[in-house]
Enzyme design. Sequence first.
Site, PDB file in Angstrom:
ATOM      1  N   ASP B 368      40.523  39.594  38.239  1.00 47.88           N
ATOM      2  CA  ASP B 368      39.850  40.133  39.407  1.00 47.88           C
ATOM      3  C   ASP B 368      40.947  40.592  40.371  1.00 47.88           C
ATOM      4  O   ASP B 368      42.071  40.145  40.283  1.00 47.88           O
ATOM      5  CB  ASP B 368      39.006  39.017  40.024  1.00 47.88           C
ATOM      6  CG  ASP B 368      38.328  39.459  41.282  1.00 47.88           C
ATOM      7  OD1 ASP B 368      37.794  40.581  41.287  1.00 47.88           O
ATOM      8  OD2 ASP B 368      38.324  38.697  42.252  1.00 47.88           O
ATOM      9  N   ASP B 706      37.771  34.738  41.735  1.00 49.46           N
ATOM     10  CA  ASP B 706      37.465  33.793  42.801  1.00 49.46           C
ATOM     11  C   ASP B 706      36.035  33.918  43.285  1.00 49.46           C
ATOM     12  O   ASP B 706      35.457  32.978  43.773  1.00 49.46           O
ATOM     13  CB  ASP B 706      38.431  33.978  43.974  1.00 49.46           C
ATOM     14  CG  ASP B 706      38.337  35.379  44.559  1.00 49.46           C
ATOM     15  OD1 ASP B 706      37.859  36.274  43.827  1.00 49.46           O
ATOM     16  OD2 ASP B 706      38.714  35.577  45.716  1.00 49.46           O
ATOM     17  N   ASP B 710      32.449  36.835  39.795  1.00 49.05           N
ATOM     18  CA  ASP B 710      33.282  36.623  38.616  1.00 49.05           C
ATOM     19  C   ASP B 710      32.755  35.498  37.738  1.00 49.05           C
ATOM     20  O   ASP B 710      33.196  35.351  36.598  1.00 49.05           O
ATOM     21  CB  ASP B 710      34.710  36.254  39.044  1.00 49.05           C
ATOM     22  CG  ASP B 710      35.343  37.342  39.874  1.00 49.05           C
ATOM     23  OD1 ASP B 710      35.188  38.505  39.501  1.00 49.05           O
ATOM     24  OD2 ASP B 710      35.968  37.024  40.898  1.00 49.05           O
TER      25      ASP B 710
END
Lengths: 305, 1050
Positions: B368, B706, B710
């Site tokens: 990410d 985080d 995700d």
Amino acid sequence: MAALKEKRTCGQRCEDFGRFVWNSDNGTLFGRTPEKWVYISLYYVAFYVVMTGLFCLAIWTLMYTLDPYTPDYQDRLPSPGVMVWPDKYDEEHIVITYNSSDKVSVSKMSSCLHNFLGQYNDTLQKDCDHNCTKGKYFMQHNFLPGTHTKESCSFSVSQLGNCSGLHDPTFGYNCDMPCVIIKMNRIINYLPSKNNTQDIQVNCTVLEGEENVKKIEYFPENALMDRSYFPYYGKLAQPNYLNPLVAVRISLTGKRSAKFQCRVVADKITYENIHDPYEGKVVFTLQNLHVPSSPSSVHHHSSTL
Amino acid sequence: MVEGEETNFPLNARDCLYLDWSHNNGHLCRPLQDDHEITIEELEMRYDTSIKKGLTSSFASQVLERDGPNALRPPKGTPEYVKFARQLAGGLQCLMWVAASICFIAFGIELARGNLASFDNLYLAITLISVVVVTGCFGYYQEFKSTNIIASFKNLVPQQALVIRDGQKNQINAIDLVVGDLVEIKGGDRVPADIRVIFAQGCKVDNSSLTGESEPQSKTPECTHENPLETRNIAFFSTTCLEGVANGIVINTGDRTIIGRIASLASGVGNEKTPIAIEIEHFVDIIASLAIAFGFTFFVVAMFIGYEFLEAMIFFMAIVVAYVPEGLLATVTVCLSLTAKRLARKNCVVKNLEAVETLGSTSVICSDKTGTLTQNRMTVAHLWFDNHVHAADTTEDQSGQSFDQSSETWRALARIAGLCNRAVFRPDQEGLPRLVVGDASETALLKFTELTIGNIMVYRDRFNKVVEVPFNSTNKFQLSVHELEDPMDLRYLLVMKGAPERILERCSTILIKGQELPLDEHLKESFLTAQMDLGGLGERVLGFCYVYLNEKEFPRGYKFDSDEMNFTTSDLCFAGLISMIDPPRATVPDAVMKCRTAGIRVVMVTGDHPITARAIAANVGIISEGSETVEDIAIRKRIPVEQVNKSDARACVINGGQLKDMSSEDLDEALRSHPEMVFARTSPQQKLIIVESCQRLGSIVAVTGDGVNDSPALKKADIGIAMGIAGSDAAKNAADMILLDDNFASIVTGVEQGRLIFDNLKKSIAYTLTKNIPELTPYLIYITVSVPLPLGCITILFIELATDIVISLAYEKAESDIMNLKPRNPRRDRLVNEALAAYSYFQIGAIQSFAGFTDYFTAMAQEGWYPLMCVGLRAHWENVHLQDMQDSYGQEWTFGQRLYQQYTCYTVFFVSIEICQISDVLIRKTRRLSVFQQGNKVLVSAIVFQLLLGNLLCYCPGMPNIFNFMPIRVQWWFVPVPYGILIFVYDEIRKLGVRRNPGSNTFVIVDNHPPPLPLVFLVAGCDLKHKEKVSAFFHESLFCFSRYFTSTPH
């Protein structure tokens, strides 16, 4: 990863295994081509031939270093074992059970002893006693010339007197005075006592059923194992060596059953090893199953002997 | 990113209406509500509420009863006993259970046959079970500990919400909110539920944890989009309100909120088996088939020799059980937990022990962007003034280089940035980072000016603010008017910032090196270039200008009106541009580089905009310098995109919209053909699809993230890595590993440790496997040749459980090149392969057996039992009633004496295995390098310890009767030494072969790549072409031969 995680059916697994066994695409059998199998087998054959060769070499070297007369070490033989004949066991203990009124039982016992004493036959014994001085250790530091052996003192069965089987082929098993024979194991270069003066003696004590034991007699006299039989020099040096024996004649009475401990007494013979009950002593139970109804019969038997 | 650009909400709910996602459990795709489209009145009707008075308390409690509390239902926790049971049910554990039951059966048979003496099988079964249980407890404890660490990170403070009920404002716990409640939010609050905004004033919300966008989203009462996820009048649960105030009606609570649906999407994704679990199962398969094959062979042999069926059956069972490597389970658990501990010290907490290794096998990291690769805070990155671009320091700790600050223009620019700024530091704060109240870009400017010109609060006090016009979307600028600090100077200073083109429109002059110059075409052009350049870097650009107001026109006390704007707002003086970005973390580029060297592909998967994503990707090295996308090539060559050969483009940026139209084959193809991939504006499901696609291509995928968005991907990944500080609870729940310090670089450490553990496990297993053969052959010889038993059961257990584990604890440092190798190929590079097993068993193990038997026969012969006499001795030897058995010298032995002699044999065999295993551990400790190239103090001490333990067992009084160890003659320790040296030399020759023929891999038994070498080549001495020297011929051919048997069957 995904391919590894796929759930395969049994059929697919079998098919995969089949392909593993024989894969026609690249001609492999169990994952290798037959040609490769031949070479890999050759490698392994060569490998194992070499390894076996090395092993044999090692063993040959080992044998080369060994003395044929005496073992290098006697770490596990600190003290000789003692055994009793007839060697009749129940599950764990020696229990010499017989029936003096049963001929089969009597002959079983006596034939056991006859077998055991067979090698002590007087006629088989060579007369080589000329150097045997009774009461002294028979130390021989040198080999006899020619044969490269050492002398051994003979032990003739006649030394067992009433228990020799010569006079009474039943060894007393037809009555209440059976003979048992005590033998001490032989250990090369082993001297049972430190000095030349102490006697090596068998001593039997009654552990249980003292009231059933009338008398204990020893043959040869004084229950002695003569010092001239020691030390033992090994199979190769003394091919004719025979262990000295002590016969014990036990007169049973009452219930005719008792437990004995026969110990070979000498200052170097230990007998209290709880992990080896046969070290320096033997414990056995003697039992005559035939208990006469009248006490007179006991008397009768003993009187005949 | 220019402010005001049409934002496209990445959490595109329409995706799931059109695509058939395999993981679509309907969570996100329920018919979406139209709460945002209907009028306020309709909304009031629907929820029986009032936008003035809110719900009535009594009704609210009814609804609360109906809907349940407004909280995410925590994922169903696994009961503790199930967790514990799992520890007892791994591949190796199952093997041991089976072995233990076989032992019980064998014991039962022996008992039934009346053989009371033999309790070995019972002891063995008990030992096996205790090993499983003890290691199970150990593993459970480890996981329990890390669960606790993770739990301690959870935010336990109950969230509060300001709710209006019965016309009264109340502060209540957010979990008591119900649908229809009227709530008020203000800057700094977390949004307590999904809310339809009915009133807003400058309200901006940070959606980054939900969508990955680092840009704050403004919230207004107007419905701007038919899709509830894209409209501006809905604020989502658990996002943070950055500034402004808003009122709204709660429309969804608890699990029915968007975030709740994503969280439950994650729980719908099943857990995959870890690679190490798969490896261990593969290993167990090998062991089990070998054990059964061996056992069956000897069963047949025993029957043939003439043993009874039951006896042969017991032999069979004993052989099968002897094959079980009892110590291995403990070794694996200890290795894993030691590494887990080591990682925890480096701030990586592992939830599942086995995940420790997974990172080492990882070949793709899907990362990410926001908060993982970047700092998740806007920071000033570049400035443009004096007709030059200056780079600012974007490091977290301000350790970087700063630009030249001597220019007058800079001072003017800094003054504008400092004054035309509404953000303030929260009062009463100590230490860093200081919290700021305000918009992200204003915050960035505040911190930047604070750093460059000192205490900005004091500075602002010196320039008394007279009037202020806040930013709005029509003006696209913000201005304020200040008095000057010099009391003699009565002019007012007007400062303004905003979208660069809007600012430029209002300027007629430009400040260059402190001189006000007219803004000519040339300067305008260079301004535009700078703006484009900075925008192209994915940065948000702001323009700054100022003017001193005419003292006569605007004397002191002039009534400034912010609505009328009764003052000069044109012909201003342009000062410069400042651009901001959420900069990458300082450690990230280096970590990405290391990942690349280690053959790991880093793919960026973000919810943010493609331009930003690409800029960051280029910045951290995910897209390397000089890599072009298809679009770049098209522009460079001036040809349409369709004509570009796709394989020319190394890099590729795909956004969520494109991804939606791609089939899974297209996606696979894209991932295959472009080594450098960036996915932008992806929805949570799309993240999931990307992970699946990577997995389809055979990669082991790590996902870092985080945000809540995700979490499904984190769960789907082979290993999910969540951020400990920035990470949301949903992400942490779904992850297998948590980086407590949010440092992406820790992943590199994790990869290294994971690879190391795989290598070390391989070495340990090779070591452990080897001595299975010298443990087994005594029994086989005992059965077939009827020698007295050379090695007893308890002795074997001592080898397995005492000395073995000690050796495996000797943790090996990485062979220097561990991070320069490609990740292992899970299909080929197995933990244990047939070549390794064959080499260990049939070569090294065979040599060890020969060593053991040499020592055995030596001990027997020197005590009076010649080797040939031993053959066939078993029946008499084991006869309990035979008290005067004659040895080769005519001496007579009691049973007890023979038993001690047998224990002596056990001990010398034990010692032989120990000595050979020292040699074995030395050869195993390196796979390619020679032992001499890699020293290890720990290893040496482990060997010394092993020898001491061996000595203790041998010479401690009482041992003979407790553990059947005898005080043996000292020289018997040295009998196996030549064999040890042989093993050592044999393997060094093999390794020499590995190093001399790096390409062929034929000598490599551990990392195996099958080389189909033609035989002629082999016998002729491999590479004679290259190595002319005839003297080398002999060696080479020797290697080639060993190469053959070590090659893998493929």
